[in-house]
Motif scaffolding. Structure first.
Motif, short mmCIF file in Angstrom:
data_model
loop_
_atom_site.label_atom_id
_atom_site.label_comp_id
_atom_site.label_asym_id
_atom_site.label_seq_id
_atom_site.Cartn_x
_atom_site.Cartn_y
_atom_site.Cartn_z
N VAL A 90 145.98 104.18 23.27
CA VAL A 90 146.71 103.75 22.46
C VAL A 90 148.04 104.45 22.42
O VAL A 90 148.06 105.44 22.17
CB VAL A 90 146.01 103.62 21.08
CG1 VAL A 90 147.22 102.83 20.08
CG2 VAL A 90 145.08 102.35 21.14
N ASP A 91 149.24 103.58 22.54
CA ASP A 91 150.53 104.37 22.65
C ASP A 91 151.24 104.55 21.37
O ASP A 91 151.91 105.59 21.11
CB ASP A 91 151.36 103.50 23.54
CG ASP A 91 150.92 103.40 25.15
OD1 ASP A 91 151.07 104.60 25.63
OD2 ASP A 91 150.62 102.41 25.40
N ASN A 119 151.23 107.26 25.65
CA ASN A 119 150.01 108.17 25.53
C ASN A 119 149.56 108.98 26.72
O ASN A 119 149.68 108.17 27.90
CB ASN A 119 148.85 107.23 25.05
CG ASN A 119 147.58 108.06 24.67
OD1 ASN A 119 147.17 108.96 25.39
ND2 ASN A 119 146.91 107.64 23.45
N ILE A 120 149.44 110.04 26.61
CA ILE A 120 149.22 110.76 27.76
C ILE A 120 148.00 110.35 28.70
O ILE A 120 147.60 110.75 29.96
CB ILE A 120 148.95 112.43 27.57
CG1 ILE A 120 147.87 112.62 26.68
CG2 ILE A 120 150.04 112.76 27.28
CD1 ILE A 120 147.38 114.22 26.51
N THR A 144 151.49 103.89 31.02
CA THR A 144 152.10 102.96 30.28
C THR A 144 153.69 103.02 30.82
O THR A 144 154.37 104.03 31.10
CB THR A 144 152.40 103.43 28.75
OG1 THR A 144 150.90 103.57 28.24
CG2 THR A 144 152.96 102.33 27.98
N LYS A 145 154.15 101.81 30.88
CA LYS A 145 155.90 101.64 31.09
C LYS A 145 156.48 102.30 29.97
O LYS A 145 156.44 102.06 29.06
CB LYS A 145 156.00 100.14 31.37
CG LYS A 145 157.50 99.78 31.54
CD LYS A 145 157.68 98.43 31.38
CE LYS A 145 159.21 97.96 31.64
NZ LYS A 145 159.48 96.77 31.73
N ASN A 169 145.09 94.64 31.10
CA ASN A 169 145.82 93.57 31.79
C ASN A 169 147.26 93.72 31.64
O ASN A 169 148.13 92.65 31.73
CB ASN A 169 145.20 92.49 31.24
CG ASN A 169 144.12 91.88 31.73
OD1 ASN A 169 144.11 91.26 32.74
ND2 ASN A 169 142.91 92.43 31.25
N THR A 170 147.97 95.06 31.13
CA THR A 170 149.33 95.02 30.81
C THR A 170 149.51 96.64 30.78
O THR A 170 148.90 97.53 30.64
CB THR A 170 149.95 94.63 29.32
OG1 THR A 170 151.27 94.58 29.62
CG2 THR A 170 149.19 95.38 28.29
N ASN A 171 151.00 96.78 31.35
CA ASN A 171 151.26 98.37 31.21
C ASN A 171 152.33 98.52 30.19
O ASN A 171 152.80 99.67 29.98
CB ASN A 171 151.92 98.70 32.66
CG ASN A 171 153.31 97.87 32.96
OD1 ASN A 171 153.69 97.08 32.43
ND2 ASN A 171 153.94 98.57 34.10
#
Length: 426
Positions: free
Chosen positions: A156-157, A44-45, A49-50, A112-114
């Protein structure tokens, strides 16, 4: 501008460069696969995100499901599961929460996460509709698209959306002699909506509008399999295949609109039908990345479904699936605990690695070669480092050590490797 559109215009993004390096793949080859829609990078832009590549020619990826339920609302527990996912090498996380303050829970998980984060927006729609109107089936179109747009803005990805459930497929379900009916929760929400209101699924009817929202935020669409079989006796039946035909048509529309798309597949399939299911999906959906739950190869292993899932997942990934959704020992029984997440994730990662080795994936084989060398050299630390779970074997070795430092306590002085090595030195 989405990654898909950029790829078609021959541009190479930073995300593509990262994935190509991780996958040991030529960047131009990866770009072409993304342009064709054979590979997606859910990102998501609005979120850092990894980048994770999913699709043809890439290593098999594994997703972890977590989230609250109406019976268990414990955000600390879910955040421990996020930490486990980060530590043990998950490639993505889906927040399937249905209990508590869903936006707040999602925000905490995402912070809490990428790893790429996926959701099933219709869950939140159903919860909101029940709170607002008293019944899930009373949800309206505005509520559905408002939730989708809000989640897209939050970062959200990828989103599982059951766009292939239509009035036609619901009628086909009524005409079929299926034992378990609809077992997909999101699929059930929309099936019940169609039956109650005698209206078409808004996600199907207004698919172009949905794509506009997703494209604006570069959300990858994961086309949910709402008519998937929930037991072996229902596998590969007409409702499942009819929905898949519709999903194939929607894949074309996604690609034409510049929206990244993958397709979800069945969770209960006998071993002898797994390869055929993968081939049917890849054919009907023109090689879109395939995301499968399991699949489970028997329904009799309650409490051990991480094992049935690993058996099915290995063949599925070898036969064309690109993304495995883990299954834990708690499947069909209760909300998963921390240890269930570890066992489920490890089982699916084993399946993914086994399939990648069988497919000749260079990254998978490099790791196998490194492990062989470490074992030959009795390099225990390297063996632990290369293991999918480094802590468990280290603890096991410490529990019952060997007097012979290079060996394990099974053989000790009678270690086959050491015996031949000593003879070779003479």
């Amino acid at each position: 501008m989405t990654q898909m559109t950029e790829a078609i215009k021959s541009n190479v993004t930073e995300e593509m460069k990262y994935v190509a390096e991780q996958e040991n793949m030529d960047i131009n080859q990866l770009r072409k696969l993304i342009a064709k829609g054979y590979v997606v990078i859910p990102k998501n832009i609005n979120r850092d995100t990894k980048p994770v590549g999913i699709g043809e020619g890439l290593s098999t990826k594994v997703n972890v499901n977590l989230g609250t339920s109406p019976d268990c609302i414990d955000i600390d527990s879910e955040l421990r599961k996020v930490a486990i996912s980060n530590k043990y090498g998950a490639d993505a996380i889906m927040d399937l929460s249905t209990g508590g303050n869903l936006p707040e829970i999602r925000k905490e998980i995402m912070s809490n996460t990428n790893l790429p984060i996926g959701t099933v927006p219709i869950y939140e729609v159903g919860v909101d509709a029940k709170n607002k109107y008293g019944k899930v089936v009373d949800m309206d179109e505005d509520l559905i698209f408002n939730v989708i747009e809000r989640q897209a803005k939050e970062g959200v990805d990828f989103m599982t959306l059951h766009c292939g459930i239509t009035k036609q497929s619901v009628q086909a379900l009524k005409n079929d002699e299926r034992v378990m009916g609809v077992v997909s929760r999101g699929g059930a929400f929309l099936t019940a909506y169609i039956m109650h209101h005698d209206r078409e699924n808004p996600l199907y009817q207004q698919f172009d509008y949905l794509l506009e929202i997703l494209k604006e935020h570069d959300v990858t669409l994961s086309l949910g399999d709402g008519m998937r079989p929930g037991c072996l006796v229902d596998n590969t039946d007409r409702p499942q295949i009819q929905e898949l035909i519709t999903l194939g048509e929607l894949v074309d529309r996604c690609r034409n609109a510049g929206v990244q798309v993958m397709v979800e597949g069945p969770g209960h399939v006998p071993y002898n039908n797994i390869a055929a299911n993968m081939k049917i999906q890849k054919t009907l959906c023109k090689n879109a990345p395939f995301y499968v739950l399991g699949p489970l190869v028997t329904d009799l292993a309650m409490g051990y479904d991480h094992i049935t899932s690993a058996i099915g997942g290995t063949l599925a990934a070898y036969s064309g699936a690109n993304f495995l959704c883990y299954v834990t020992p708690a499947e069909h029984v209760r909300l998963m605990k921390d240890e269930d997440v570890i066992e489920g994730l490890m089982a699916s990662k084993i399946a993914a690695q086994a399939a990648d080795v069988a497919k000749g994936n260079s990254c998978a084989w490099e790791k196998e070669a490194e492990m062989a060398k470490a074992r030959k050299e009795h390099d225990w630390e390297k063996q632990f480092e290369l293991s999918l779970d480094s802590e468990k074997p280290r603890k096991m070795r410490e529990e019952i050590p060997s007097k012979e430092e290079k060996a394990c306590s099974v053989c000790g002085d009678y270690c086959a490797l050491l015996m031949v090595e000593e003879l070779g030195k003479r």
